[in-house]
Design a protein around this motif. Structure first.
Motif, PDB file in Angstrom:
ATOM      1  N   MET A  85       0.704  -1.302  -0.099  1.00  0.00           N
ATOM      2  CA  MET A  85       0.121   0.081   0.021  1.00  0.00           C
ATOM      3  C   MET A  85       0.988   1.202   0.027  1.00  0.00           C
ATOM      4  O   MET A  85       2.042   1.205   0.605  1.00  0.00           O
ATOM      5  N   THR A  86       0.296   2.384  -0.681  1.00  0.00           N
ATOM      6  CA  THR A  86       1.199   3.364  -0.758  1.00  0.00           C
ATOM      7  C   THR A  86       0.612   4.460   0.287  1.00  0.00           C
ATOM      8  O   THR A  86      -0.410   4.683   0.523  1.00  0.00           O
ATOM      9  N   THR A  87       1.497   5.089   1.049  1.00  0.00           N
ATOM     10  CA  THR A  87       1.176   6.012   2.015  1.00  0.00           C
ATOM     11  C   THR A  87       1.093   7.433   1.534  1.00  0.00           C
ATOM     12  O   THR A  87       1.958   7.737   0.458  1.00  0.00           O
ATOM     13  N   ILE A  88       0.175   8.254   2.018  1.00  0.00           N
ATOM     14  CA  ILE A  88       0.058   9.410   1.537  1.00  0.00           C
ATOM     15  C   ILE A  88       1.163  10.260   1.786  1.00  0.00           C
ATOM     16  O   ILE A  88       1.726  11.146   0.964  1.00  0.00           O
TER      17      ILE A  88
ATOM     18  N   SER B 116       4.184   9.636   1.365  1.00  0.00           N
ATOM     19  CA  SER B 116       5.250   9.185   0.375  1.00  0.00           C
ATOM     20  C   SER B 116       5.233   9.896  -1.027  1.00  0.00           C
ATOM     21  O   SER B 116       5.819  10.159  -1.845  1.00  0.00           O
ATOM     22  N   ILE B 117       3.851  10.508  -1.033  1.00  0.00           N
ATOM     23  CA  ILE B 117       3.754  11.222  -2.228  1.00  0.00           C
ATOM     24  C   ILE B 117       3.251  12.624  -1.972  1.00  0.00           C
ATOM     25  O   ILE B 117       3.495  13.524  -2.920  1.00  0.00           O
ATOM     26  N   GLY B 118       3.114  13.089  -0.873  1.00  0.00           N
ATOM     27  CA  GLY B 118       2.736  14.251  -0.349  1.00  0.00           C
ATOM     28  C   GLY B 118       1.424  14.711  -0.705  1.00  0.00           C
ATOM     29  O   GLY B 118       0.702  14.141  -1.676  1.00  0.00           O
ATOM     30  N   GLU B 119       1.129  15.962  -0.262  1.00  0.00           N
ATOM     31  CA  GLU B 119      -0.177  16.730  -0.568  1.00  0.00           C
ATOM     32  C   GLU B 119      -0.261  16.993  -1.969  1.00  0.00           C
ATOM     33  O   GLU B 119      -1.452  16.574  -2.430  1.00  0.00           O
ATOM     34  N   PHE B 120       0.562  17.699  -2.453  1.00  0.00           N
ATOM     35  CA  PHE B 120       0.457  17.932  -4.172  1.00  0.00           C
ATOM     36  C   PHE B 120       0.551  16.653  -5.013  1.00  0.00           C
ATOM     37  O   PHE B 120      -0.148  16.757  -5.864  1.00  0.00           O
ATOM     38  N   GLY B 121       1.118  15.585  -4.512  1.00  0.00           N
ATOM     39  CA  GLY B 121       1.157  14.383  -5.276  1.00  0.00           C
ATOM     40  C   GLY B 121      -0.205  13.800  -5.204  1.00  0.00           C
ATOM     41  O   GLY B 121      -0.841  13.233  -6.153  1.00  0.00           O
ATOM     42  N   LEU B 122      -0.733  13.991  -4.067  1.00  0.00           N
ATOM     43  CA  LEU B 122      -1.976  13.340  -3.990  1.00  0.00           C
ATOM     44  C   LEU B 122      -3.330  14.046  -4.816  1.00  0.00           C
ATOM     45  O   LEU B 122      -4.100  13.522  -5.432  1.00  0.00           O
ATOM     46  N   ILE B 123      -3.188  15.550  -4.766  1.00  0.00           N
ATOM     47  CA  ILE B 123      -3.919  16.025  -5.625  1.00  0.00           C
ATOM     48  C   ILE B 123      -3.767  15.904  -6.952  1.00  0.00           C
ATOM     49  O   ILE B 123      -4.808  15.817  -7.781  1.00  0.00           O
ATOM     50  N   ASP B 124      -2.751  15.863  -7.431  1.00  0.00           N
ATOM     51  CA  ASP B 124      -2.398  15.333  -8.724  1.00  0.00           C
ATOM     52  C   ASP B 124      -3.077  14.161  -9.267  1.00  0.00           C
ATOM     53  O   ASP B 124      -3.637  13.823 -10.298  1.00  0.00           O
ATOM     54  N   ARG B 125      -2.944  12.931  -8.180  1.00  0.00           N
ATOM     55  CA  ARG B 125      -3.365  11.839  -8.599  1.00  0.00           C
ATOM     56  C   ARG B 125      -4.859  12.074  -8.426  1.00  0.00           C
ATOM     57  O   ARG B 125      -5.825  11.224  -9.459  1.00  0.00           O
ATOM     58  N   ILE B 126      -5.699  12.722  -7.695  1.00  0.00           N
ATOM     59  CA  ILE B 126      -7.127  12.876  -7.930  1.00  0.00           C
ATOM     60  C   ILE B 126      -7.387  13.495  -9.047  1.00  0.00           C
ATOM     61  O   ILE B 126      -8.372  12.986  -9.669  1.00  0.00           O
ATOM     62  N   ARG B 127      -6.631  14.587  -9.620  1.00  0.00           N
ATOM     63  CA  ARG B 127      -6.889  15.301 -10.656  1.00  0.00           C
ATOM     64  C   ARG B 127      -6.940  14.605 -11.964  1.00  0.00           C
ATOM     65  O   ARG B 127      -7.875  14.648 -12.541  1.00  0.00           O
ATOM     66  N   THR B 128      -5.895  13.541 -12.306  1.00  0.00           N
ATOM     67  CA  THR B 128      -5.654  12.864 -13.257  1.00  0.00           C
ATOM     68  C   THR B 128      -6.804  11.708 -13.343  1.00  0.00           C
ATOM     69  O   THR B 128      -7.155  11.303 -14.418  1.00  0.00           O
ATOM     70  N   ALA B 129      -7.186  11.247 -12.364  1.00  0.00           N
ATOM     71  CA  ALA B 129      -8.245  10.233 -12.386  1.00  0.00           C
ATOM     72  C   ALA B 129      -9.715  10.744 -12.092  1.00  0.00           C
ATOM     73  O   ALA B 129     -10.626   9.945 -12.510  1.00  0.00           O
TER      74      ALA B 129
END
Length: 343
Positions: A1-4, A6-19
């Motif tokens: 599992m990937t911890t939040i 490990s990708i950071g706040e902005f990585g999480l936002i980018d992940r949500i945006r692209t999906a």
């Protein structure tokens, strides 16, 4: 599992945006990825909407944060997002999560600050929600705004050779937080102590506890008939924000450290804490000033503005993100915000 983490706040936002699916409504102009979402409003204006959530223990500490100031700040940080789109706010909604320790009078005090901000920014409080909370106070504010279609300003439209500008001064909010945290620790060690915060440090604490969104600059830019090529508000530190703007615009940047505006009180406090005032300005966050770019010819109308400072220029090379010193040294700009209590 990937911890939040490990990708950071902005990585999480980018992940949500692209999906996120392609917008289903033709009126959706811009979604996730800027300071505010943009939607069609009428023939001449776009509508803007932004939401921020503030959590006790993460974004604020009620040990030293007056509820009235907190209510004002909760509105101001949202209005700042609208200003960063070159827009003006119109309405807000406020939702609260309240634990059992809060009294009616405490909620009244919080809303006194919210109403004061509404009056200052000429916005209407039009709704919201309340619910119980098991983890302290939670405040979520959504703000609506408008912007003329020909003045909308995004993060991804800057151009090489643009002049990089900031409003106000930077770093004071972070240093205000350090003063307040120091007082808290001294109080916990000795509850009988008297506060040692001097009046000359009031500006730093005000910048942390009750920041102001720069809607005044939006008005002034319109009066000068200047539309920035790109803009973002400084909530996470200058370094983080300029790198966001450059990454989204596909540009590089050269900033000059001697040009970055820092208040005298911030310099004094930084010396007291043994840190660099420049580092506080680059990485501290919560200043809620505007960082924007303009074409060189447009800057001619701004170069003598008392509250706007040119701090660098954009380049065509996205890999070139440089902080240049007066002595001629160059270091690579990095986003290493300290987090603080920033929203």
């Amino acid at each position: 599992m990937t911890t939040i983490d490990s990708i950071g706040e902005f990585g999480l936002i980018d992940r949500i945006r692209t999906a996120t699916e392609t917008p289903q409504q033709p009126g959706t102009i811009r979604g996730i990825g800027d300071d505010a979402a943009v939607f069609a409003l009428n023939d001449t204006e776009y509508g803007l909407i932004s939401t921020d959530m503030l959590l006790e223990g993460i974004h604020f500490d009620l040990t030293y944060t007056p509820l009235k100031h907190l209510g004002y700040k909760a509105v101001a940080v949202n209005v700042s997002d609208i200003a960063a789109m070159n827009g003006l706010p119109t309405q807000i909604t406020v939702s609260l999560g309240l634990s059992s320790r809060f009294t009616v009078e405490a909620v009244d005090e919080l809303y006194a600050g919210i109403r004061a901000a509404c009056a200052a920014y000429k916005v209407d409080l039009v709704g919201g929600d309340t619910t119980a909370s098991r983890s302290g106070l939670v405040i979520s504010v959504s703000v609506l705004g408008t912007v003329p279609k020909d003045r909308i300003t995004y993060r991804n439209t800057a151009q090489p050779n643009d002049v990089v500008c900031v409003t106000g001064d930077l770093g004071a909010a972070y240093l205000g937080l350090q003063l307040l945290e120091r007082e808290k620790q001294e109080y916990l060690a000795n509850p009988d102590m008297q506060p040692s915060l001097s009046e000359e440090r009031a500006y730093l604490m005000q910048r942390q506890l009750r920041p102001d969104a720069r809607t005044d600059i939006v008005h002034e830019l319109r009066d000068l008939d200047i539309t920035p090529t790109a803009m973002i508000d400084i909530s996470d530190g200058l370094s983080s924000e300029i790198l966001h703007l450059c990454r989204q615009s596909g540009t590089g940047v050269v900033l000059f450290d001697e040009n970055i505006p820092i208040d005298d009180q911030a310099h004094l406090a930084a010396t007291e804490f043994g840190i660099s005032a420049l580092t506080a300005a680059l990485n501290g966050g919560e200043d809620y000033e505007l960082l924007f770019t303009v074409r060189p010819q447009a800057f001619e109308s701004l170069k003598n503005h008392a509250r706007i400072t040119a701090i660098g220029y954009l380049t065509a090379d996205p890999a070139q993100t440089i902080l240049a010193t007066k002595a001629g040294q160059q270091t690579r700009l990095r986003a290493q915000g300290w987090g603080g209590t920033g929203a």
